[in-house]
Design an enzyme around this catalytic site. Structure first.
Site, PDB file in Angstrom:
ATOM      1  N   CYS A 172       1.019 -13.544   2.194  1.00  0.00           N
ATOM      2  CA  CYS A 172      -0.025 -13.634   3.207  1.00  0.00           C
ATOM      3  C   CYS A 172       0.311 -14.723   4.227  1.00  0.00           C
ATOM      4  O   CYS A 172       1.292 -14.603   4.936  1.00  0.00           O
ATOM      5  CB  CYS A 172      -1.382 -13.834   2.531  1.00  0.00           C
ATOM      6  SG  CYS A 172      -2.774 -13.373   3.572  1.00  0.00           S
ATOM      7  N   HIS A 181      -1.283  -9.680  -2.152  1.00  0.00           N
ATOM      8  CA  HIS A 181      -1.427 -10.852  -3.030  1.00  0.00           C
ATOM      9  C   HIS A 181      -1.141 -10.499  -4.489  1.00  0.00           C
ATOM     10  O   HIS A 181      -2.066 -10.218  -5.248  1.00  0.00           O
ATOM     11  CB  HIS A 181      -2.856 -11.389  -2.947  1.00  0.00           C
ATOM     12  CG  HIS A 181      -3.181 -12.083  -1.669  1.00  0.00           C
ATOM     13  ND1 HIS A 181      -2.868 -13.405  -1.432  1.00  0.00           N
ATOM     14  CD2 HIS A 181      -3.780 -11.642  -0.544  1.00  0.00           C
ATOM     15  CE1 HIS A 181      -3.270 -13.751  -0.226  1.00  0.00           C
ATOM     16  NE2 HIS A 181      -3.832 -12.695   0.340  1.00  0.00           N
ATOM     17  N   GLU A 223      -0.491 -12.523  -6.801  1.00  0.00           N
ATOM     18  CA  GLU A 223      -1.080 -13.557  -7.665  1.00  0.00           C
ATOM     19  C   GLU A 223      -2.545 -13.275  -7.994  1.00  0.00           C
ATOM     20  O   GLU A 223      -3.103 -13.892  -8.889  1.00  0.00           O
ATOM     21  CB  GLU A 223      -0.915 -14.943  -7.019  1.00  0.00           C
ATOM     22  CG  GLU A 223      -1.875 -15.283  -5.879  1.00  0.00           C
ATOM     23  CD  GLU A 223      -1.532 -14.621  -4.546  1.00  0.00           C
ATOM     24  OE1 GLU A 223      -0.631 -13.771  -4.508  1.00  0.00           O
ATOM     25  OE2 GLU A 223      -2.195 -14.976  -3.547  1.00  0.00           O
TER      26      GLU A 223
END
Lengths: 81, 223
Positions: B86, B195, B197
């Protein structure tokens, strides 16, 4: 000395903000508007003793204000008031 | 492998990245301030999402000048793994570590949803635990995620296998060639808008991001 630097997307790059604003202008009834380009401008003030203002402007634009992958710029030296 | 999670003013996914690596994967990872002048002792760099420096000027444009970036560039040039998600992706392009740029979404909207991705290249140090052309789902959350590069650069990215992730169903932001993530030519720097994560534990509803970190932490036999 004050220099106004204008930064816009390159002409070949789609400008989503400009398109959205153009649509809104059409909604106002101004069908004759065929294009809107959105950019930013920076008024940069130099100390009077600055030696080579234009070289400094170019260096600042090249290294910071402009992403040459997608943007381009012009600048103008502002009239002293 | 000791990893640094860089924290800029305005980073907001640093905790997610740290937890994914440390708590979920058991990796040796540390937060490192944007003011740090040395990354000595670190083997890799993780650049989190967020809005570093308020996205002033352009997303990622100011972060590039943070003191720590000199060290990030040094490690990247030395072949160490560098990952940006990002805002991290935006910072890596602004720093010149990845080609192209991220511009405003075509829709003019901030897009926050889960999207389908294709793992285009599973022969990288970040993706070798995925199967070739595997479909995965990952969350995205961004306003400036439309990947742009000139045609010559796009052709080069495609020819070199540097396109690692592609939007598989809808293109949420107008990215050219549906690009969601790319590496540099050497393959040690990966930037992506999604993302991973945020998709590493069942309780999060999605574990499709986990193998990216496992890939990084478990070098393939070929490495």
């Amino acid at each position: 000395m004050k220099v106004r630097i204008f930064v816009t997307y390159k002409q070949s790059v789609f400008d989503p903000q400009g398109e959205t604003i153009k649509d809104a202008i059409h909604a106002l009834g101004h069908q004759g508007v065929t294009g809107v380009t959105v950019g930013k401008f920076f008024d940069v003030t130099f100390a009077p003793e600055t030696a080579d203002v234009e070289a400094a402007v170019q260096a600042i634009a090249d290294q910071l204000l402009v992403n040459f992958n997608m943007e381009t710029y012009t600048y103008q030296v502002m009239e002293e008031k | 492998m000791r990893l640094a999670v860089i924290v800029f003013p305005g980073s907001n996914c640093d905790l997610d990245l740290y937890e994914a690596l440390h708590t979920v994967c058991g990796a040796d990872v540390e937060y490192v301030s944007h003011k740090a002048t040395s990354l000595a002792g670190f083997d890799g760099v993780m650049i989190p999402g967020g809005f570093s420096y308020g996205d002033y000027l352009r997303a990622g444009a100011i972060a590039r000048f943070a003191p720590v970036m000199k060290e990030v560039i040094r490690l990247a040039k030395a072949g160490a793994p560098v990952f940006g998600t990002c805002n991290g992706f935006q910072i890596l392009t602004e720093a010149g570590l990845l080609p192209g740029a991220l511009k405003k979404n075509d829709s003019q909207r901030f897009v926050c949803k889960t999207v389908a991705l294709e793992v285009v290249n599973n022969q990288t140090r970040f993706t070798h635990q995925y199967t070739a052309h595997e479909r995965i789902n990952l969350p995205i959350a961004h306003a400036d995620g439309s990947f742009y590069a000139d045609q010559a650069t796009l052709d080069q990215l495609e020819a070199n296998g540097q396109v690692v992730f592609r939007y598989a169903e809808e293109n949420p932001n107008g990215s050219l060639n549906n690009i969601a993530g790319i590496t540099n030519a050497a393959g040690n720097v990966l930037g992506m808008m999604p993302h991973p994560e945020r998709a590493v534990e069942a309780i999060l509803g999605n574990t499709d991001g986990l193998r990216l970190f496992k890939s990084l932490l478990t070098p393939a036999a070929a490495d």
